[in-house]
Design a protein around this motif. Structure first.
Motif, PDB file in Angstrom:
ATOM      1  N   ALA A 122      22.484  45.416 -41.877  1.00  8.48           N
ATOM      2  CA  ALA A 122      22.519  45.938 -40.645  1.00  8.48           C
ATOM      3  C   ALA A 122      21.655  47.796 -40.896  1.00  8.48           C
ATOM      4  O   ALA A 122      21.639  48.868 -40.039  1.00  8.48           O
ATOM      5  CB  ALA A 122      24.075  46.944 -40.311  1.00  8.48           C
ATOM      6  N   LYS A 123      21.446  48.185 -41.994  1.00  8.27           N
ATOM      7  CA  LYS A 123      20.512  48.731 -43.006  1.00  8.27           C
ATOM      8  C   LYS A 123      18.973  49.200 -41.691  1.00  8.27           C
ATOM      9  O   LYS A 123      18.788  47.953 -41.824  1.00  8.27           O
ATOM     10  CB  LYS A 123      20.569  48.896 -43.853  1.00  8.27           C
ATOM     11  N   PRO A 124      19.387  50.470 -41.528  1.00 12.12           N
ATOM     12  CA  PRO A 124      17.288  50.375 -41.371  1.00 12.12           C
ATOM     13  C   PRO A 124      16.436  49.638 -42.023  1.00 12.12           C
ATOM     14  O   PRO A 124      16.586  50.154 -43.123  1.00 12.12           O
ATOM     15  CB  PRO A 124      17.558  52.423 -41.242  1.00 12.12           C
ATOM     16  N   ARG A 125      15.806  49.943 -41.730  1.00  9.15           N
ATOM     17  CA  ARG A 125      13.830  49.100 -42.485  1.00  9.15           C
ATOM     18  C   ARG A 125      12.746  49.893 -42.472  1.00  9.15           C
ATOM     19  O   ARG A 125      12.234  50.383 -40.875  1.00  9.15           O
ATOM     20  CB  ARG A 125      13.754  48.142 -41.418  1.00  9.15           C
ATOM     21  N   LYS A 126      13.711  50.725 -43.328  1.00 15.38           N
ATOM     22  CA  LYS A 126      12.895  52.101 -43.978  1.00 15.38           C
ATOM     23  C   LYS A 126      11.580  51.574 -43.787  1.00 15.38           C
ATOM     24  O   LYS A 126      10.532  53.484 -43.439  1.00 15.38           O
ATOM     25  CB  LYS A 126      13.316  53.352 -44.978  1.00 15.38           C
ATOM     26  N   ASP A 127      10.370  51.120 -44.045  1.00  7.73           N
ATOM     27  CA  ASP A 127       8.968  50.725 -44.349  1.00  7.73           C
ATOM     28  C   ASP A 127       8.649  49.817 -42.938  1.00  7.73           C
ATOM     29  O   ASP A 127       7.858  49.739 -43.139  1.00  7.73           O
ATOM     30  CB  ASP A 127       8.679  49.859 -45.364  1.00  7.73           C
ATOM     31  N   ASP A 128       9.167  50.092 -41.805  1.00  8.87           N
ATOM     32  CA  ASP A 128       9.238  49.606 -40.595  1.00  8.87           C
ATOM     33  C   ASP A 128       9.300  49.934 -39.858  1.00  8.87           C
ATOM     34  O   ASP A 128      10.433  50.719 -38.873  1.00  8.87           O
ATOM     35  CB  ASP A 128      10.327  47.971 -40.316  1.00  8.87           C
ATOM     36  N   PRO A 129       7.559  50.599 -39.321  1.00  4.65           N
ATOM     37  CA  PRO A 129       7.742  51.884 -37.907  1.00  4.65           C
ATOM     38  C   PRO A 129       8.316  52.036 -36.755  1.00  4.65           C
ATOM     39  O   PRO A 129       8.757  52.811 -36.398  1.00  4.65           O
ATOM     40  CB  PRO A 129       6.326  52.123 -37.752  1.00  4.65           C
ATOM     41  N   PRO A 246       4.813  42.849 -39.085  1.00  2.06           N
ATOM     42  CA  PRO A 246       4.519  43.951 -39.991  1.00  2.06           C
ATOM     43  C   PRO A 246       5.331  45.304 -40.201  1.00  2.06           C
ATOM     44  O   PRO A 246       5.560  45.371 -39.335  1.00  2.06           O
ATOM     45  CB  PRO A 246       2.928  44.663 -39.264  1.00  2.06           C
ATOM     46  N   GLY A 247       4.815  44.772 -41.846  1.00  3.07           N
ATOM     47  CA  GLY A 247       6.221  45.667 -42.226  1.00  3.07           C
ATOM     48  C   GLY A 247       8.272  45.260 -42.496  1.00  3.07           C
ATOM     49  O   GLY A 247       8.384  46.014 -43.354  1.00  3.07           O
ATOM     50  N   CYS A 248       8.369  44.285 -42.300  1.00  4.36           N
ATOM     51  CA  CYS A 248       9.831  43.793 -42.093  1.00  4.36           C
ATOM     52  C   CYS A 248       9.158  42.794 -42.944  1.00  4.36           C
ATOM     53  O   CYS A 248       8.330  41.969 -44.045  1.00  4.36           O
ATOM     54  CB  CYS A 248       9.750  42.707 -40.516  1.00  4.36           C
ATOM     55  N   THR A 249      10.685  43.242 -44.317  1.00  2.68           N
ATOM     56  CA  THR A 249      10.990  42.710 -45.370  1.00  2.68           C
ATOM     57  C   THR A 249      12.092  41.433 -44.994  1.00  2.68           C
ATOM     58  O   THR A 249      12.642  40.280 -45.898  1.00  2.68           O
ATOM     59  CB  THR A 249      11.128  42.926 -46.256  1.00  2.68           C
ATOM     60  N   ARG A 250      12.244  40.774 -43.530  1.00  2.00           N
ATOM     61  CA  ARG A 250      13.440  40.090 -43.652  1.00  2.00           C
ATOM     62  C   ARG A 250      13.188  38.446 -44.866  1.00  2.00           C
ATOM     63  O   ARG A 250      11.594  37.994 -43.677  1.00  2.00           O
ATOM     64  CB  ARG A 250      13.643  39.656 -42.346  1.00  2.00           C
ATOM     65  N   LYS A 251      14.264  37.781 -45.008  1.00  2.00           N
ATOM     66  CA  LYS A 251      13.699  36.593 -45.592  1.00  2.00           C
ATOM     67  C   LYS A 251      13.711  35.505 -44.364  1.00  2.00           C
ATOM     68  O   LYS A 251      13.888  35.435 -43.593  1.00  2.00           O
ATOM     69  CB  LYS A 251      14.379  36.063 -46.326  1.00  2.00           C
ATOM     70  N   PRO A 252      13.468  34.356 -44.627  1.00  2.00           N
ATOM     71  CA  PRO A 252      13.106  32.608 -43.842  1.00  2.00           C
ATOM     72  C   PRO A 252      14.823  32.431 -43.244  1.00  2.00           C
ATOM     73  O   PRO A 252      14.093  32.186 -41.929  1.00  2.00           O
ATOM     74  CB  PRO A 252      12.654  31.928 -44.443  1.00  2.00           C
TER      75      PRO A 252
END
Length: 326
Positions: A122-129, A246-252
């Protein structure tokens, strides 16, 4: 036969205006909670004590006085339940629009385990605009994180759902509505969803689509080749290494397979027409002006004009070239 008043002193004080109706209700409730084994004289003394207190005390002080007298007259407290209070409990209610409201609680250990999974998702994704905390509040983040947990559980090989893999759903919709993203679809013969939501489900959920003609007659029931196989999913995990946005770090393991050319428009369920997207970016792509195309076998995203007037294509540069565990 005249029945004596349950609380005559309280009634008299209330009639005189010496105590408020709220004071009177509190005193009557306290008297009713006294065990029947207490003598009449003791009850009368208790009522007089409470009425005298209520003449000059506020509700908070009166409540404390009521509790002290109850503790004195009934030191053992209420009789224990025949069955202990459950450590975990959950209830749900299905509303008329098909949405579900949950209510319940967890014991400390179960709660800690649940939050250990929920909070990181649930954390905000700081690297995702595109993931703006001002647009997507904490409550919505928690709901999305909960659904990620459900998706992970549903995709487990030992999941108790009907298919054992992705959710097994029946969606009924007319072909024209599905193509136009207009109108409504029926989910599992019970709940109405929008045509746009049906298009999202058609990407990766193991749905059984019941396509109808304009007269409401069935045209087609399912298309097995539409389903993303486990082999294709592994290949997607190796190629995209997670959410391709672009910018998302979610795993498969947190992602869904999305058809670049929609399935209903003839798009094939193969590696060249699929891309991994997390739930948030999957919905964003379906419900915004972001566009997606495949370039040399890799996904390329174009932002809407308000984000980039030149609409320059973007790719996810966070994931490394090395395959990540799915």
């Amino acid at each position: 036969m005249e029945i004596p008043a349950a609380a005559p002193l309280t009634g008299q004080a209330a009639a005189e205006g010496a105590i408020s109706p709220q004071h009177a209700d509190a005193i009557v409730a306290a008297l009713r909670s006294i065990p029947v084994t207490v003598s009449v004289e003791e009850r009368e003394r208790t009522e007089k004590t409470l009425v005298d207190l209520a003449r000059h005390a506020g509700m908070s002080e009166l409540a404390q006085g009521c509790q002290r007298l109850r503790d004195t007259l009934d030191p053992d407290g209420a009789e224990p339940r025949e069955t202990p209070e459950p450590a975990r409990s959950m209830r749900w209610h299905t509303r008329k629009d098909g949405s579900i409201k949950f209510d319940g609680y967890l014991d400390p250990i179960s709660g800690a385990k649940t939050l250990a999974l929920l909070e990181p998702l649930a954390k905000p994704r700081k690297d995702d605009p595109s993931d703006n905390p001002l647009v997507r509040g904490q409550a919505e983040r928690n709901g999305d994180a909960f659904m990620e947990m459900v998706t992970l559980a549903a995709s487990h090989p030992e999941s108790p759902n009907r298919s054992g893999t992705r959710a097994d759903l029946i969606v009924t919709i007319t072909l024209n509505d599905l193509k136009a993203k207009l109108g409504k679809a029926c989910l599992d013969m019970v709940t109405d969803i929008t045509a746009s939501e049906a298009r999202i489900l058609a990407c990766d959920c193991k749905i059984i689509p019941a396509i109808l003609d304009t007269e409401g007659q069935p045209l087609e029931m399912g298309r097995a080749k539409r389903l993303v196989t486990e082999a294709i999913r592994y290949m997607l995990a190796i190629r995209d290494c997670g959410c391709a946005f672009p910018g998302c770090t979610r795993k498969p393991r947190h992602c869904e397979a999305h058809h670049v050319l929609p399935w209903h428009a003839g798009g094939k369920t193969d590696l060249g027409n699929l891309v991994l997207l997390c739930g948030y970016h999957h919905r964003l792509l379906h419900n915004s002006d972001w566009t997606l195309r495949m370039v040399n076998g890799h996904p390329e995203f174009t932002p809407p004009a308000f984000l980039d007037p030149w609409r320059r294509p973007r790719t996810n540069t966070i994931h490394t070239a090395q395959p990540r565990a799915a």
